[in-house]
Design an enzyme around this catalytic site. Structure first.
Site, PDB file in Angstrom:
ATOM      1  NE  ARG A   1      -2.803   0.461   3.390  1.00 43.12           N
ATOM      2  CZ  ARG A   1      -2.329   1.051   4.487  1.00 43.12           C
ATOM      3  NH1 ARG A   1      -2.036   2.354   4.470  1.00 43.12           N
ATOM      4  NH2 ARG A   1      -2.154   0.364   5.597  1.00 43.12           N
TER       5      ARG A   1
ATOM      6  CE1 TYR B   1     -16.331  11.126 -16.777  1.00 38.05           C
ATOM      7  CE2 TYR B   1     -14.989  11.284 -14.796  1.00 38.05           C
ATOM      8  CZ  TYR B   1     -15.817  10.553 -15.640  1.00 38.05           C
ATOM      9  OH  TYR B   1     -16.133   9.256 -15.314  1.00 38.05           O
TER      10      TYR B   1
ATOM     11  CG  ASP C   1      -8.476  15.875 -16.380  1.00 36.00           C
ATOM     12  OD1 ASP C   1      -7.708  15.229 -17.125  1.00 36.00           O
ATOM     13  OD2 ASP C   1      -9.597  15.466 -16.045  1.00 36.00           O
TER      14      ASP C   1
ATOM     15  CE  LYS D   1     -11.524   7.783 -19.727  1.00 37.54           C
ATOM     16  NZ  LYS D   1     -11.452   7.767 -18.261  1.00 37.54           N
TER      17      LYS D   1
END
Length: 381
Positions: free
Chosen positions: A47, A99, A171, A196
């Site tokens: 983690r 978005y 972004d 993406k």
């Protein structure tokens, strides 16, 4: 290194034990220690850090010219980590054409935690600057935006943010560092939905943050470590593999994107085409200034009829394009934002910013352009 070399070699090294050229998938949750608190190497628990994820994070930092990269379980998890370094009473100025998932997070999660959001057209710099006050801690940009392909001048907004001592996050999902490097233009944080273009093959969900200051990187890593939004080793491997061909894929996405946009502008059924590479785009000059190797593979358009039924019929008829959510894969995708990616945005808000029911968003892939144009032609009939 220049960018095309960085995608393959940036921040990377052969695996020390075997000399493996690609980093192994270290599918382990924990690492042995020789004595309490003394791990054999630098890793203790996955983690906090994992060798495969570290290799990806070093690649991310390299291609965005940052000092630290962080890999997350999704793009929204990456955005969430940025929000977690804010406090109740802080204010955020965000792009109005966001978005849908980001808008949903801001309005339905963090507004309840006492953070105030202002949404503004980032092409109106005077209006944007007028919203900054002593509580403003963050400006959140998308450029190009999803789905209306609006552009913001990162360098000019960065100048304002520095003057006002406000953090700037960008972004960069649509453009990728192949086309646009926000950190070089003055941003503090770059975010990617690595699902993406960075992954590029529609086979992984992932997110990324890259920063240019070490201290900010430590804050964001703590938020990630403390709340657990990490990317697993196999998914890290897939994104890293995708990055190695990013420059090749983006070149073809750009080549196909401009040709699709040109075709649509000449079609009698089409009313308006949103693509930053068209001279008719209102921010074409900004695109030429900050998008350095092309204009991307995202194209949005509306119909002369302005009818939702025509958009739906078109989407039902495409054959090479696949009707599906997401974007940025090698295959071409078609999407209806009003009922798919932006369904979480209230109808009145969609109307206000221009996401009409006849709006179609295309993610133009790397197929043969003749096949893509023929598919659009038959579907538009």
């Amino acid at each position: 290194m220049k960018f095309n070399t960085k995608t393959i070699h940036g921040g990377q090294h052969n695996e020390k034990t075997t000399g493996a050229v690609m980093p192994p998938v270290f599918q382990t949750s924990t690492f042995a220690q020789t004595s309490p608190g003394k791990p054999i190497g630098v890793y203790e628990y996955s983690r906090a850090a994992n060798p495969t994820r570290s290799a990806l994070e070093e690649s991310l930092a390299s291609i965005e010219n940052g000092v630290r990269g962080l890999a997350f379980a999704s793009g929204l998890a990456a955005t969430d980590a940025v929000m977690k370094i804010l406090k109740p009473g802080d204010e955020v100025i965000a792009t109005d054409d966001l978005y849908g998932g980001t808008y949903r997070m801001f309005t339905r999660v963090y507004e309840d935690f006492g953070i105030k959001f202002h949404y503004v057209d980032m092409t109106d710099l005077k209006k944007m600057e007028s919203l900054i006050n002593s509580n403003t801690k963050l400006i959140w940009l998308e450029t190009p935006t999803n789905p209306l392909m609006k552009l913001a001048d990162i360098a000019e907004i960065a100048e304002i943010s520095k003057k006002k001592n406000v953090m700037l996050a960008v972004d960069n999902t649509f453009a990728t560092p192949y086309l646009q490097k926000p950190l070089d233009l003055g941003a503090d944080i770059v975010m990617h939905s690595a699902t993406k273009y960075l992954g590029g093959h529609s086979d992984v969900i992932a997110g990324a943050l890259v920063v240019k200051e070490k201290e900010l990187g430590e804050k964001l890593h703590f938020a990630q470590f403390a709340t657990g939004a990490i990317l697993g080793p196999m998914d890290s491997y897939l994104v890293l593999r995708g990055i190695k061909t990013l420059h090749l894929r983006m070149q073809r996405h750009c080549e196909n994107g401009i040709k699709v946009a040109d075709f649509l502008t000449k079609h009698t059924a089409v009313k308006r085409v949103y693509y930053p590479g068209l001279e008719s785009h209102p921010s074409y000059d900004i695109a030429k200034k900050q998008m350095i190797c092309g204009f991307g593979g995202m194209v949005t358009f509306t119909f002369n009829s302005a009818k939702k039924e025509d958009a739906v019929k078109f989407l039902e008829k495409v054959k090479v394009f696949t009707l599906a959510e997401s974007l940025g894969g090698v295959e071409s995708l078609a999407n209806h934002p009003a009922t798919m990616t932006h369904a979480s945005v209230p109808v009145d808000k969609r109307v206000e910013i221009g996401i009409t029911d006849d709006l179609v968003r295309l993610s133009v892939g790397v197929e043969d352009i003749d096949d893509l144009i023929a598919d659009l032609e038959q579907a538009l009939k």
